[in-house]
Design a protein around this motif. Sequence first.
Motif, PDB file in Angstrom:
ATOM      1  N   SER A 113      -8.648  17.249  -5.620  1.00 30.96           N
ATOM      2  CA  SER A 113      -8.236  15.975  -5.025  1.00 30.96           C
ATOM      3  C   SER A 113      -8.453  14.833  -6.016  1.00 30.96           C
ATOM      4  O   SER A 113      -7.656  13.883  -6.084  1.00 30.96           O
ATOM      5  N   CYS A 114      -9.513  14.920  -6.824  1.00 37.49           N
ATOM      6  CA  CYS A 114      -9.786  13.888  -7.827  1.00 37.49           C
ATOM      7  C   CYS A 114      -8.771  13.949  -8.966  1.00 37.49           C
ATOM      8  O   CYS A 114      -8.350  12.914  -9.503  1.00 37.49           O
ATOM      9  N   ILE A 115      -8.384  15.179  -9.339  1.00 41.86           N
ATOM     10  CA  ILE A 115      -7.368  15.338 -10.392  1.00 41.86           C
ATOM     11  C   ILE A 115      -6.048  14.729  -9.927  1.00 41.86           C
ATOM     12  O   ILE A 115      -5.361  14.028 -10.687  1.00 41.86           O
ATOM     13  N   LEU A 116      -5.696  14.976  -8.650  1.00 39.09           N
ATOM     14  CA  LEU A 116      -4.488  14.381  -8.085  1.00 39.09           C
ATOM     15  C   LEU A 116      -4.566  12.865  -8.116  1.00 39.09           C
ATOM     16  O   LEU A 116      -3.618  12.179  -8.529  1.00 39.09           O
ATOM     17  N   ALA A 117      -5.706  12.325  -7.689  1.00 35.80           N
ATOM     18  CA  ALA A 117      -5.874  10.867  -7.651  1.00 35.80           C
ATOM     19  C   ALA A 117      -5.745  10.262  -9.045  1.00 35.80           C
ATOM     20  O   ALA A 117      -5.117   9.205  -9.227  1.00 35.80           O
ATOM     21  N   GLU A 118      -6.325  10.920 -10.054  1.00 38.75           N
ATOM     22  CA  GLU A 118      -6.224  10.415 -11.430  1.00 38.75           C
ATOM     23  C   GLU A 118      -4.769  10.358 -11.883  1.00 38.75           C
ATOM     24  O   GLU A 118      -4.337   9.382 -12.503  1.00 38.75           O
ATOM     25  N   ASN A 119      -4.012  11.401 -11.596  1.00 36.86           N
ATOM     26  CA  ASN A 119      -2.601  11.431 -12.002  1.00 36.86           C
ATOM     27  C   ASN A 119      -1.798  10.329 -11.321  1.00 36.86           C
ATOM     28  O   ASN A 119      -0.947   9.687 -11.936  1.00 36.86           O
ATOM     29  N   VAL A 120      -2.094  10.104 -10.025  1.00 40.74           N
ATOM     30  CA  VAL A 120      -1.382   9.059  -9.288  1.00 40.74           C
ATOM     31  C   VAL A 120      -1.721   7.686  -9.854  1.00 40.74           C
ATOM     32  O   VAL A 120      -0.839   6.847 -10.083  1.00 40.74           O
ATOM     33  N   ALA A 155       0.840  -1.193   0.000  1.00 43.33           N
ATOM     34  CA  ALA A 155       0.000   0.000   0.000  1.00 43.33           C
ATOM     35  C   ALA A 155       0.876   1.244   0.000  1.00 43.33           C
ATOM     36  O   ALA A 155       1.897   1.289   0.677  1.00 43.33           O
ATOM     37  N   ARG A 156       0.450   2.241  -0.788  1.00 38.47           N
ATOM     38  CA  ARG A 156       1.177   3.508  -0.824  1.00 38.47           C
ATOM     39  C   ARG A 156       0.276   4.596  -0.264  1.00 38.47           C
ATOM     40  O   ARG A 156      -0.886   4.713  -0.637  1.00 38.47           O
ATOM     41  N   ARG A 157       0.820   5.393   0.623  1.00 37.48           N
ATOM     42  CA  ARG A 157       0.066   6.452   1.290  1.00 37.48           C
ATOM     43  C   ARG A 157       0.414   7.797   0.644  1.00 37.48           C
ATOM     44  O   ARG A 157       1.585   8.165   0.535  1.00 37.48           O
ATOM     45  N   ASP A 169      -1.083  -3.687  -9.308  1.00 36.97           N
ATOM     46  CA  ASP A 169      -1.950  -4.131  -8.215  1.00 36.97           C
ATOM     47  C   ASP A 169      -1.684  -3.353  -6.923  1.00 36.97           C
ATOM     48  O   ASP A 169      -1.997  -3.810  -5.835  1.00 36.97           O
ATOM     49  N   GLU A 170      -1.110  -2.174  -7.069  1.00 36.11           N
ATOM     50  CA  GLU A 170      -0.749  -1.382  -5.900  1.00 36.11           C
ATOM     51  C   GLU A 170      -1.991  -0.777  -5.245  1.00 36.11           C
ATOM     52  O   GLU A 170      -2.874  -0.232  -5.914  1.00 36.11           O
ATOM     53  N   GLU A 171      -2.063  -0.867  -3.937  1.00 28.54           N
ATOM     54  CA  GLU A 171      -3.140  -0.241  -3.179  1.00 28.54           C
ATOM     55  C   GLU A 171      -2.718   1.183  -2.824  1.00 28.54           C
ATOM     56  O   GLU A 171      -1.588   1.436  -2.424  1.00 28.54           O
ATOM     57  N   LEU A 172      -3.634   2.121  -2.974  1.00 28.83           N
ATOM     58  CA  LEU A 172      -3.329   3.531  -2.739  1.00 28.83           C
ATOM     59  C   LEU A 172      -4.235   4.095  -1.655  1.00 28.83           C
ATOM     60  O   LEU A 172      -5.426   3.792  -1.610  1.00 28.83           O
ATOM     61  N   ARG A 173      -3.664   4.917  -0.798  1.00 26.46           N
ATOM     62  CA  ARG A 173      -4.435   5.543   0.282  1.00 26.46           C
ATOM     63  C   ARG A 173      -4.199   7.046   0.267  1.00 26.46           C
ATOM     64  O   ARG A 173      -3.085   7.511   0.462  1.00 26.46           O
ATOM     65  N   PHE A 174      -5.260   7.770   0.011  1.00 25.36           N
ATOM     66  CA  PHE A 174      -5.182   9.219  -0.035  1.00 25.36           C
ATOM     67  C   PHE A 174      -5.688   9.783   1.294  1.00 25.36           C
ATOM     68  O   PHE A 174      -6.821   9.492   1.710  1.00 25.36           O
ATOM     69  N   VAL A 175      -4.840  10.564   1.959  1.00 22.05           N
ATOM     70  CA  VAL A 175      -5.221  11.206   3.217  1.00 22.05           C
ATOM     71  C   VAL A 175      -5.721  12.594   2.879  1.00 22.05           C
ATOM     72  O   VAL A 175      -4.958  13.459   2.418  1.00 22.05           O
ATOM     73  N   LEU A 176      -7.023  12.827   3.094  1.00 15.98           N
ATOM     74  CA  LEU A 176      -7.698  14.020   2.589  1.00 15.98           C
ATOM     75  C   LEU A 176      -8.361  14.834   3.694  1.00 15.98           C
ATOM     76  O   LEU A 176      -8.633  14.320   4.786  1.00 15.98           O
ATOM     77  N   SER A 177      -8.647  16.073   3.373  1.00 18.16           N
ATOM     78  CA  SER A 177      -9.487  16.892   4.236  1.00 18.16           C
ATOM     79  C   SER A 177     -10.928  16.406   4.106  1.00 18.16           C
ATOM     80  O   SER A 177     -11.323  15.918   3.036  1.00 18.16           O
ATOM     81  N   PRO A 178     -11.735  16.487   5.178  1.00 18.44           N
ATOM     82  CA  PRO A 178     -13.139  16.072   5.077  1.00 18.44           C
ATOM     83  C   PRO A 178     -13.844  16.784   3.923  1.00 18.44           C
ATOM     84  O   PRO A 178     -13.742  17.996   3.763  1.00 18.44           O
ATOM     85  N   GLY A 179     -14.540  15.995   3.113  1.00 23.36           N
ATOM     86  CA  GLY A 179     -15.255  16.538   1.963  1.00 23.36           C
ATOM     87  C   GLY A 179     -14.488  16.388   0.668  1.00 23.36           C
ATOM     88  O   GLY A 179     -15.085  16.405  -0.423  1.00 23.36           O
ATOM     89  N   ALA A 197      -8.593  13.510   9.606  1.00 24.35           N
ATOM     90  CA  ALA A 197      -8.611  13.428   8.145  1.00 24.35           C
ATOM     91  C   ALA A 197      -9.526  12.302   7.676  1.00 24.35           C
ATOM     92  O   ALA A 197     -10.042  11.503   8.453  1.00 24.35           O
ATOM     93  N   VAL A 198      -9.712  12.266   6.370  1.00 31.19           N
ATOM     94  CA  VAL A 198     -10.455  11.189   5.714  1.00 31.19           C
ATOM     95  C   VAL A 198      -9.446  10.366   4.920  1.00 31.19           C
ATOM     96  O   VAL A 198      -8.566  10.921   4.263  1.00 31.19           O
ATOM     97  N   GLU A 199      -9.559   9.041   5.012  1.00 35.92           N
ATOM     98  CA  GLU A 199      -8.682   8.167   4.239  1.00 35.92           C
ATOM     99  C   GLU A 199      -9.486   7.495   3.137  1.00 35.92           C
ATOM    100  O   GLU A 199     -10.430   6.757   3.412  1.00 35.92           O
TER     101      GLU A 199
END
Length: 278
Positions: free
Chosen positions: A15-22, A2-4, A30-40, A64-66
């Motif tokens: 945040s969605c644009i960042l996630a798409e690029n990642v 998993a990558r944080r 098969d890498e698991e990804l975890r985005f630590v985000l501000s609520p919302g 935070a939201v994961e």
Amino acid sequence: MARRIPAYGIRAPNSCILAENVLRNAAEPDEELRFVLSPGAEEGMDAVAEKFGYTLEVGRSGDAVEARMVPNGRTMQEVDVTGDTCPGPAITVGNLLSSLPVGERLKVNCKNRSSLDDIARAVKSTGSRVVGEGTNGERHYLIAEKAERPAEGVVVANRDAVVIVQSNGIGNAERAYATFLFSKVALSMGKKVIVFLLMDGASIAKRGATMGVKHPAFERLDRLMDEAIGAGAAIYVCEISAQFRGIGESDLVPGVKIAGAATYLDLVSNPAHAVVNF
């Protein structure tokens, strides 16, 4: 593996644009990804996950939201410890967790709720965490997530809890009384009280066993015990000791819980706990 990805402070839709690029540039398919985000900021992440063939799980991580994205089709390792005798379940789970990469999860199934409570303590004591639990019919489960053990260092703790270990039972009335008299004093001092009934101490946990124990200057032992439980003391009885004496869950004094070796070791090794033995 998993990558944080820390992304706290980035709002949707950025945040969605960042996630798409990642996801587009993920090193492992098969890498698991975890985005630590501000609520919302997790808004819209479900569509991003679906677009790239991932399943989205959203949970809390402190303030935070994961947003956890797991590749579709990837299954979580499971183990069923039903029927295993303490300390077997905690050992089995500990060995499996130690073999997993950091960030991987393990689902533990069992019919016995007290065994899972014991396992949860063992998981947390290693620095890993319990990220989910529930029931499925008559079975209980928890989900443990492997984490790095915290770095060693000096621990400064206020001893705000007292663990009283009772290993003599009603065969030594003086020590049995001391267990709950000391509990009463500690509770009056504002301390958390945990009593662990071990070896012959398990006899105290059996319903009706203490009704015939009476000190001339105090209430009957069973009433003193009920008073401590009513005031907030947590009472555990060792699973193995109870089994040796033919004591099952249906035989216990109301308020007493069965616990395993991992619970005992976690309690007595916690630097915030003062340990008293009777």
